[in-house]
Design a protein around this motif. Structure first.
Motif, PDB file in Angstrom:
ATOM      1  N   ILE A   1     -10.957  -1.616   7.756  1.00 54.28           N
ATOM      2  CA  ILE A   1     -12.345  -1.967   7.435  1.00 54.28           C
ATOM      3  C   ILE A   1     -13.013  -1.119   6.348  1.00 54.28           C
ATOM      4  N   GLN A   2     -12.819   0.216   6.390  1.00 48.99           N
ATOM      5  CA  GLN A   2     -13.503   1.049   5.374  1.00 48.99           C
ATOM      6  C   GLN A   2     -13.061   0.625   3.981  1.00 48.99           C
ATOM      7  N   GLY A   3     -11.739   0.385   3.849  1.00 50.11           N
ATOM      8  CA  GLY A   3     -11.182  -0.046   2.556  1.00 50.11           C
ATOM      9  C   GLY A   3     -11.727  -1.409   2.168  1.00 50.11           C
ATOM     10  N   ALA A   4     -11.818  -2.316   3.144  1.00 49.53           N
ATOM     11  CA  ALA A   4     -12.298  -3.682   2.868  1.00 49.53           C
ATOM     12  C   ALA A   4     -13.717  -3.637   2.307  1.00 49.53           C
ATOM     13  N   LEU A   5     -14.550  -2.769   2.884  1.00 52.07           N
ATOM     14  CA  LEU A   5     -15.941  -2.717   2.429  1.00 52.07           C
ATOM     15  C   LEU A   5     -16.026  -2.125   1.019  1.00 52.07           C
ATOM     16  N   LYS A   6     -15.128  -1.171   0.715  1.00 56.18           N
ATOM     17  CA  LYS A   6     -15.115  -0.611  -0.650  1.00 56.18           C
ATOM     18  C   LYS A   6     -14.684  -1.679  -1.655  1.00 56.18           C
ATOM     19  N   VAL A   7     -13.690  -2.487  -1.254  1.00 54.16           N
ATOM     20  CA  VAL A   7     -13.215  -3.546  -2.163  1.00 54.16           C
ATOM     21  C   VAL A   7     -14.356  -4.530  -2.434  1.00 54.16           C
ATOM     22  N   LYS A   8     -15.112  -4.878  -1.399  1.00 50.97           N
ATOM     23  CA  LYS A   8     -16.219  -5.848  -1.569  1.00 50.97           C
ATOM     24  C   LYS A   8     -17.283  -5.295  -2.527  1.00 50.97           C
ATOM     25  N   GLU A   9     -17.501  -3.953  -2.457  1.00 46.41           N
ATOM     26  CA  GLU A   9     -18.476  -3.335  -3.365  1.00 46.41           C
ATOM     27  C   GLU A   9     -18.009  -3.445  -4.811  1.00 46.41           C
ATOM     28  N   ARG A  10     -16.702  -3.192  -5.005  1.00 48.51           N
ATOM     29  CA  ARG A  10     -16.173  -3.176  -6.373  1.00 48.51           C
ATOM     30  C   ARG A  10     -15.868  -4.560  -6.902  1.00 48.51           C
TER      31      ARG A  10
ATOM     32  N   ILE B   1      -7.184   1.538  -5.869  1.00 52.20           N
ATOM     33  CA  ILE B   1      -8.454   0.792  -5.892  1.00 52.20           C
ATOM     34  C   ILE B   1      -9.362   1.323  -4.803  1.00 52.20           C
ATOM     35  N   GLU B   2      -8.753   1.642  -3.674  1.00 50.51           N
ATOM     36  CA  GLU B   2      -9.498   2.180  -2.529  1.00 50.51           C
ATOM     37  C   GLU B   2      -8.508   2.947  -1.683  1.00 50.51           C
ATOM     38  N   HIS B   3      -9.031   3.843  -0.850  1.00 50.46           N
ATOM     39  CA  HIS B   3      -8.172   4.497   0.131  1.00 50.46           C
ATOM     40  C   HIS B   3      -9.015   4.862   1.334  1.00 50.46           C
ATOM     41  N   ALA B   4      -8.347   5.059   2.461  1.00 52.29           N
ATOM     42  CA  ALA B   4      -9.075   5.400   3.687  1.00 52.29           C
ATOM     43  C   ALA B   4      -8.141   6.185   4.594  1.00 52.29           C
ATOM     44  N   CYS B   5      -8.757   6.874   5.558  1.00 51.90           N
ATOM     45  CA  CYS B   5      -7.970   7.575   6.557  1.00 51.90           C
ATOM     46  C   CYS B   5      -8.022   6.734   7.829  1.00 51.90           C
ATOM     47  N   TYR B   6      -6.866   6.431   8.408  1.00 53.44           N
ATOM     48  CA  TYR B   6      -6.821   5.607   9.625  1.00 53.44           C
ATOM     49  C   TYR B   6      -5.967   6.322  10.652  1.00 53.44           C
ATOM     50  N   VAL B   7      -6.562   6.662  11.787  1.00 52.70           N
ATOM     51  CA  VAL B   7      -5.870   7.346  12.879  1.00 52.70           C
ATOM     52  C   VAL B   7      -4.940   8.456  12.353  1.00 52.70           C
ATOM     53  N   GLY B   8      -5.521   9.335  11.514  1.00 54.59           N
ATOM     54  CA  GLY B   8      -4.799  10.536  11.092  1.00 54.59           C
ATOM     55  C   GLY B   8      -3.927  10.402   9.856  1.00 54.59           C
ATOM     56  N   ASN B   9      -3.835   9.209   9.255  1.00 51.93           N
ATOM     57  CA  ASN B   9      -3.035   9.066   8.033  1.00 51.93           C
ATOM     58  C   ASN B   9      -3.832   8.390   6.922  1.00 51.93           C
ATOM     59  N   TYR B  10      -3.426   8.705   5.680  1.00 50.91           N
ATOM     60  CA  TYR B  10      -4.027   8.062   4.508  1.00 50.91           C
ATOM     61  C   TYR B  10      -3.342   6.724   4.248  1.00 50.91           C
TER      62      TYR B  10
ATOM     63  N   SER C   1       0.827  -1.207   0.000  1.00 51.48           N
ATOM     64  CA  SER C   1       0.000   0.000   0.000  1.00 51.48           C
ATOM     65  C   SER C   1       0.861   1.256   0.000  1.00 51.48           C
ATOM     66  N   ALA C   2       0.206   2.359  -0.359  1.00 54.74           N
ATOM     67  CA  ALA C   2       0.817   3.680  -0.165  1.00 54.74           C
ATOM     68  C   ALA C   2       0.275   4.242   1.147  1.00 54.74           C
ATOM     69  N   THR C   3       1.111   4.958   1.868  1.00 52.96           N
ATOM     70  CA  THR C   3       0.632   5.596   3.104  1.00 52.96           C
ATOM     71  C   THR C   3       1.354   6.907   3.356  1.00 52.96           C
ATOM     72  N   THR C   4       0.671   7.778   4.108  1.00 55.46           N
ATOM     73  CA  THR C   4       1.315   9.035   4.507  1.00 55.46           C
ATOM     74  C   THR C   4       1.915   8.919   5.913  1.00 55.46           C
ATOM     75  N   ARG C   5       1.762   7.737   6.569  1.00 58.11           N
ATOM     76  CA  ARG C   5       2.368   7.655   7.904  1.00 58.11           C
ATOM     77  C   ARG C   5       3.878   7.486   7.759  1.00 58.11           C
ATOM     78  N   LEU C   6       4.603   7.841   8.820  1.00 54.51           N
ATOM     79  CA  LEU C   6       6.063   7.757   8.766  1.00 54.51           C
ATOM     80  C   LEU C   6       6.498   6.305   8.923  1.00 54.51           C
ATOM     81  N   PRO C   7       7.646   5.921   8.322  1.00 49.98           N
ATOM     82  CA  PRO C   7       8.121   4.536   8.486  1.00 49.98           C
ATOM     83  C   PRO C   7       8.494   4.248   9.935  1.00 49.98           C
ATOM     84  N   ARG C   8       8.205   3.013  10.392  1.00 54.13           N
ATOM     85  CA  ARG C   8       8.693   2.581  11.707  1.00 54.13           C
ATOM     86  C   ARG C   8      10.137   2.135  11.537  1.00 54.13           C
TER      87      ARG C   8
END
Ligand code: ADP
Ligand code: 5GP
Length: 207
Positions: free
Chosen positions: A105-114, A72-81, A38-45
């Protein structure tokens, strides 16, 4: 005719063991599965690498990917994309690999729709206390982030019934085996076999 791979979505509370399970599943069956990065805006651990765990991008870059339709889908999770790049997933599925999206979960539900034939798996530890132990024991997040993630788990627990299967990650090896069996069984479902059904119908008519 080459059969397309299964699209499997794996979600679960932060700290449930999804990353650990993915690693073990891919090690056990390296030719069978492709894990989407995935792509994310959170910083690497510490220890995470660009292009291996995630594509770490800026907010502007991420918003550009959304505009270009690259996700395919994207979501915001605890302040990051977070988002799933489109091209890799379709290429791997076309080549016959089973593609796993480890997403929330938000992403999972979008994937199921598509993609209605996608298999949705939800991973949970055996208890809430064990979740907290694992999340704190991992030692990668501040106290504040751990608390936000545990709060988010309360919300996420409301959506568990939307998944096809719940996997309890108590013994890691058992859970990896169950995950593999469920994904392989998905190959035999009628929904994913439409092309085969149409072909045999056609062949029968031509006899
Ligand atoms: P997630 O990707 O779901 O956030 P991780 O894979 O990072 O979770 O796992 C969180 C912590 O729990 C890690 O320290 C990992 O080693 C540990 N863990 C994962 N699975 C198990 C298990 N079956 N039993 C005990 N500890 C586990
Ligand atoms: P983490 O920061 O712990 O790596 O991930 C936080 C959450 O984001 C996890 O629940 C993980 O499954 C989810 N996630 C990772 N990649 C994606 C993605 O591409 N899309 C969505 N919707 N969620 C993702």
């Amino acid at each position: 005719m080459k059969k397309k791979g299964v699209l499997a979505v794996v979600s679960g509370f932060s700290g449930a063991g999804k990353g650990t399970l993915m690693k073990a599943l891919l090690q056990a069956h390296p030719d069978q599965y492709a894990l989407s990065i995935s792509a994310t805006t959170r910083l690497p651990r510490a220890g995470e690498e660009h292009g291996r765990e995630y594509f770490f991008v800026s907010r502007e870059e991420f918003e550009g990917m959304i505009r270009e339709g690259a996700l395919i889908e994207h979501a915001c999770y605890v302040g990051n994309y977070y988002g799933t790049p489109r091209d890799y997933v379709s290429e791997q599925m076309e080549s016959g690999k089973d593609v796993i999206l480890e997403i929330e979960i938000q992403g999972a539900l979008k994937v199921k729709e598509r993609f209605p034939d996608a298999l949705l798996l939800f991973v949970t530890p055996p208890s809430a206390a064990e979740l907290e132990n694992r999340l704190r024991g991992r030692g990668t997040e501040s106290d504040e982030v751990v608390c936000s993630r545990l709060k988010r788990a309360v919300e996420e627990s409301e959506y568990m019934e939307n998944y096809d299967y719940i996997l309890i990650n108590d013994n890691l090896d058992t859970c990896v085996r169950e995950m593999h069996e469920l994904i392989q069984a998905q190959h035999l479902r009628t929904g994913g076999s439409r092309e085969w059904i149409n072909r045999i119908r056609q062949e029968l008519r031509c006899l």
